[in-house]
Design a protein around this motif. Structure first.
Motif, mmCIF file in Angstrom:
data_model
loop_
_atom_site.group_PDB
_atom_site.id
_atom_site.type_symbol
_atom_site.label_atom_id
_atom_site.label_comp_id
_atom_site.label_asym_id
_atom_site.label_seq_id
_atom_site.Cartn_x
_atom_site.Cartn_y
_atom_site.Cartn_z
ATOM 1 N N HIS A 1 13.452 -16.869 8.637
ATOM 2 C CA HIS A 1 13.502 -16.264 7.300
ATOM 3 C C HIS A 1 12.652 -15.000 7.184
ATOM 4 O O HIS A 1 12.600 -14.379 6.112
ATOM 5 N N SER A 2 12.043 -14.578 8.272
ATOM 6 C CA SER A 2 11.186 -13.387 8.226
ATOM 7 C C SER A 2 11.958 -12.088 8.428
ATOM 8 O O SER A 2 11.398 -11.003 8.259
ATOM 9 N N TYR A 3 13.229 -12.157 8.777
ATOM 10 C CA TYR A 3 14.002 -10.933 8.989
ATOM 11 C C TYR A 3 15.327 -11.000 8.220
ATOM 12 O O TYR A 3 15.858 -12.069 7.953
ATOM 13 N N ASN A 4 15.840 -9.831 7.860
ATOM 14 C CA ASN A 4 17.114 -9.721 7.142
ATOM 15 C C ASN A 4 18.138 -9.034 8.041
ATOM 16 O O ASN A 4 18.019 -7.834 8.319
ATOM 17 N N PRO A 5 19.126 -9.763 8.523
ATOM 18 C CA PRO A 5 20.045 -9.213 9.525
ATOM 19 C C PRO A 5 21.111 -8.264 8.986
ATOM 20 O O PRO A 5 21.787 -7.590 9.763
ATOM 21 N N TYR A 6 21.257 -8.167 7.659
ATOM 22 C CA TYR A 6 22.389 -7.413 7.106
ATOM 23 C C TYR A 6 22.002 -6.138 6.361
ATOM 24 O O TYR A 6 22.869 -5.457 5.803
ATOM 25 N N ASP A 7 20.731 -5.792 6.330
ATOM 26 C CA ASP A 7 20.293 -4.627 5.551
ATOM 27 C C ASP A 7 20.993 -3.344 5.976
ATOM 28 O O ASP A 7 21.263 -2.467 5.135
ATOM 29 N N HIS A 8 21.311 -3.194 7.256
ATOM 30 C CA HIS A 8 21.896 -1.949 7.763
ATOM 31 C C HIS A 8 23.336 -1.733 7.291
ATOM 32 O O HIS A 8 23.893 -0.646 7.479
ATOM 33 N N GLU A 9 23.930 -2.737 6.639
ATOM 34 C CA GLU A 9 25.337 -2.618 6.235
ATOM 35 C C GLU A 9 25.498 -2.137 4.794
ATOM 36 O O GLU A 9 26.632 -1.907 4.354
ATOM 37 N N VAL A 10 24.407 -1.994 4.069
ATOM 38 C CA VAL A 10 24.506 -1.490 2.694
ATOM 39 C C VAL A 10 25.038 -0.059 2.725
ATOM 40 O O VAL A 10 24.556 0.785 3.475
#
Length: 560
Positions: free
Chosen positions: A415-424
C-alpha cells in the motif's frame, strides 16, 4: 360316588328342553333388539399434510459458495441444472427449503464458515446438500455424517442428489469420471449453465506440500480444443463480450491430450469478434517458460488483455523447495522480465504466502525485496494456514505472531506505492462489464485489465467506449467518456437476461422446459461465466465473476 359325567348326552338335541323358545320365536324377538355401536377412538395427530412438499423440483434453493473461481464455477453450473429442473434459486437463505453449500479446503477460515453454515441450516431445520473440496477430500468428517454429498466430478448429477435430499434420503456421489481408463475433466460442456454462471473443471500436475485441494481435485484432465471453441462460439451468439480463460494453472493445459496452451489460444482468438476481449488467468512459472515467445504475441493481440496472473508464493529458493513449487526465483524473474519487455504495459499479478514452515527472516526479506523491485499492481497476500493431511502441516511451524507480523509488513509495503498515477491524462478504450460494489459507477477494464470506473449509464453495459483518465487510486482509475466517441458493441445477439440458462437454445430442441428460466439476484446482470480447463485451486484466486455480458472460460490445468 357317582361320576360327574355319569349322565351322558346321547345327542345334541337332548340339550334343548321343551321350554326353550322355538326358532320362529327367536327370529321374532330379534326385531325388537336395538344394537349399540361402540365408538372407535379417533387417532390424534399433529402432522400437517402439504400436498406438494415432497415433490422434487418444486422447492426453493439457496446456494452458498466459498473459495476460488473453480468453486464459483461449480456453483453456477449446479444452479443452472437445478433451475432447468424446476427448482427456484434464491438469494434469501431464510426462504429456501434446501441449502446447497459448496465448500473450499484451501484455508482454515473457509472450512470453518462451511461447518458453521451446516450447523445453522440444521438449527433452522433446512435440508442440506454439500459439495466442493472439503467433503470430497474428507467425506468421513463427523459434521458431514448423514448429509448428501456431490463430488467435485459429479456436479452434473446435482439434480439427482437434491431430489433425493428433498425426499429425506442421504446420497453420496464421490466417484471420478473416466473414459477408457483416462480421467475426464468432468461434466460435459454442452450442459445447461446458469446465467450468470460458472463452469470450471480443473485439476493438477503438481504436488505442493501445503495444498489440500489436490486431495479433492486429482490430476490434470484437459478438455479437447474443439469442445472449448464450440462453447465459446455459442456464448458469443448469446451476447457474451468477454471470455475468461483461467484455471489453477493455465500453462499446463493440454499436456495430457497432446496439445498446449498457445494452440488453444490462437483458435479462440479467431472466434472473438471485434470489440470483445479475452482474459488469461493464472499460470505457474514452470509451465509457461517454454511458451514465452508465443504468449507475448498473444498478449499483444488487440482482442486479448495484456494481463497474466503468475503466483510466486516466495522469493526464497529454500522456501520454494520446501513448497515443492518446481521452479526457482530466477525462473519467475525470467517470466516477468520477458513479458514486461515484449508486452509494453503488461499487468503481472502475483500471490505470496507469509510464514510458510521454515521461512526465516532472511527468506521473508527476499520476498519483500522482490515486491519493492516489481511493485506488482495486483498482489494477493496470504498468511499460511496448515491444512490437515498435507506435508506442510507436519513441518515445524512459524509462530502465529510472526506470521501475522510478516503479513502486516508486506501489506504495508504493497500500500506504499500507487501503480496507476502515470495514466492520468491518458485516453483509453475500455470494455464495460459490471457495476461497482457501491452501485455508483459502471466498471470497465482497459487493455491491461486495469479497473476503470465510468459513469453509470445503461447504454454502456457490455460495450467498448473511449474515455479520458482523470483520477487514479490504489486499485482503480476513473474515466470520463469522450463526447464525440460512440459506444461500440461486438454482440451479434441480445445478451441473455439475468437468471436465464445458457445453452437452452440447443436443449429446447430436445423438449427442454421453458420453466428453466428463473431469476437470481438483481445484481447479476447479463453474464455468462464458463470455466473449462483443468488446474489447481489457488489460495486466493481472483473472484471476479459477476459481470455483464461476460463468459469465463476455464481450462483444465494445475499448480499453485
Amino acid at each position: 360316588m357317582p361320576s360327574a359325567c355319569e349322565s351322558l348326552i346321547e345327542d345334541i338335541e337332548d340339550m334343548v328342553s321343551s321350554n326353550d323358545p322355538t326358532p320362529q320365536e327367536r327370529q321374532s324377538a330379534r326385531k325388537s333388539i336395538i344394537p349399540r355401536f361402540r365408538k372407535k377412538r379417533e387417532q390424534q395427530t399433529n402432522e400437517e399434510i402439504n400436498t406438494d412438499s415432497l415433490i422434487p423440483g418444486t422447492q426453493t434453493i439457496w446456494m452458498k459458495t466459498w473459495g476460488c473461481s473453480h468453486n464459483n464455477s461449480d456453483g453456477e453450473y449446479m444452479a443452472g441444472q437445478l433451475a432447468a429442473s424446476g427448482y427456484k434459486m434464491t438469494d434469501d437463505a431464510a426462504e429456501a427449503d434446501l441449502w446447497v453449500l459448496n465448500s473450499c479446503t484451501v484455508k482454515n477460515p473457509a472450512e470453518d464458515h462451511f461447518r458453521n453454515s451446516i450447523k445453522k441450516a440444521q438449527e433452522q431445520q433446512k435440508k442440506v446438500v454439500v459439495a466442493g473440496c472439503v467433503p470430497q477430500a474428507q467425506p468421513r468428517m463427523d459434521y458431514l455424517k448423514g448429509l448428501s454429498i456431490i463430488g467435485v466430478q459429479q456436479i452434473d448429477r446435482v439434480v439427482e442428489v437434491v431430489d433425493e435430499a428433498v425426499k429425506g434420503h442421504s446420497v453420496r456421489l464421490l466417484g471420478q469420471k473416466k473414459d477408457g481408463g483416462r480421467r475426464l475433466g468432468g461434466a460435459r460442456l454442452d450442459l445447461l449453465i446458469f446465467f450468470p454462471c460458472c463452469l470450471c473443471l480443473f485439476s493438477c500436475l503438481n504436488a505442493c506440500t501445503y495444498c489440500k485441494t489436490k486431495h479433492a481435485r486429482g490430476d490434470l484432465a484437459s478438455y479437447p480444443i474443439e469442445e472449448l471453441v464450440e462453447r465459446a462460439k455459442q456464448s458469443f451468439q448469446e451476447g457474451v463480450c468477454e471470455i475468461w480463460l483461467t484455471s489453477e494453472d493455465t500453462g499446463a493445459y493440454g499436456r495430457d491430450i497432446g496439445t498446449d496452451l498457445p494452440t488453444l489460444l490462437w483458435r479462440l482468438v479467431e472466434e472473438i469478434p471485434e470489440g470483445a476481449m479475452l482474459r488469461l488467468g493464472m499460470t505457474n512459472p514452470p509451465y509457461i517458460l517454454e511458451h514465452l515467445e508465443e504468449m507475448a504475441k498473444i498478449l499483444n493481440h488487440p482482442r486479448v488483455y495484456a494481463f497474466l496472473h503468475v503466483p510466486v508464493q516466495s522469493a526464497s529458493d529454500s522456501v520454494l523447495m520446501d513448497m515443492k513449487r518446481e521452479y526457482c526465483i530466477d525462473d519467475f524473474r525470467k517470466v516477468v522480465d520477458f513479458l514486461k519487455e515484449r508486452v509494453p504495459g503488461v499487468t503481472i499479478a502475483t500471490d505470496i504466502i507469509c510464514g510458510f514452515p521454515g521461512e526465516t527472516e532472511e527468506d521473508f526479506q527476499e520476498t519483500m525485496e522482490l515486491v519493492r523491485h516489481y511493485k506488482f499492481p495486483s498482489l494477493f497476500i496470504n498468511q499460511f494456514y496448515p491444512r490437515p493431511g498435507t506435508p506442510a502441516a507436519k513441518m515445524e511451524q512459524v509462530p502465529a505472531h510472526v506470521k501475522k507480523q510478516r503479513t502486516k509488513e508486506l501489506s504495508q509495503l504493497f500500500h506504499s506505492y500507487n501503480p496507476y498515477d502515470h495514466e492520468v491524462g491518458v485516453r483509453q478504450h475500455v470494455l464495460v462489464t459490471e457495476e461497482s460494489f457501491d452501485a455508483q459507477f459502471h466498471v470497465a477494464h482497459n487493455k491491461y485489465y486495469e479497473q476503470v470506473l465510468v459513469p453509470k449509464r445503461s447504454e454502456f453495459k457490455g460495450k467498448m467506449i473511449e474515455v479520458d483518465i482523470y483520477e487514479a487510486g490504489k486499485h482503480f482509475l476513473k474515466g470520463r467518456p469522450v463526447e464525440e466517441s460512440k459506444p461500440f458493441t461486438p454482440s451479434i445477439a441480445e445478451p441473455l437476461q439475468k437468471g436465464q440458462v445458457s445453452g437452452l437454445s440447443q436443449v429446447i430442441t430436445h423438449t427442454c422446459a421453458l420453466s428453466a428460466f428463473h431469476q437470481i439476484s438483481p445484481s447479476h446482470d447479463y453474464i455468462l461465466i464458463l470455466q473449462v480447463i483443468s488446474g489447481r485451486a489457488h489460495t486466493n484466486c481472483v473472484l471476479m465473476y459477476l459481470f455483464d455480458c461476460v463468459l469465463f472460460f476455464t481450462l483444465t490445468s494445475c499448480s499453485l
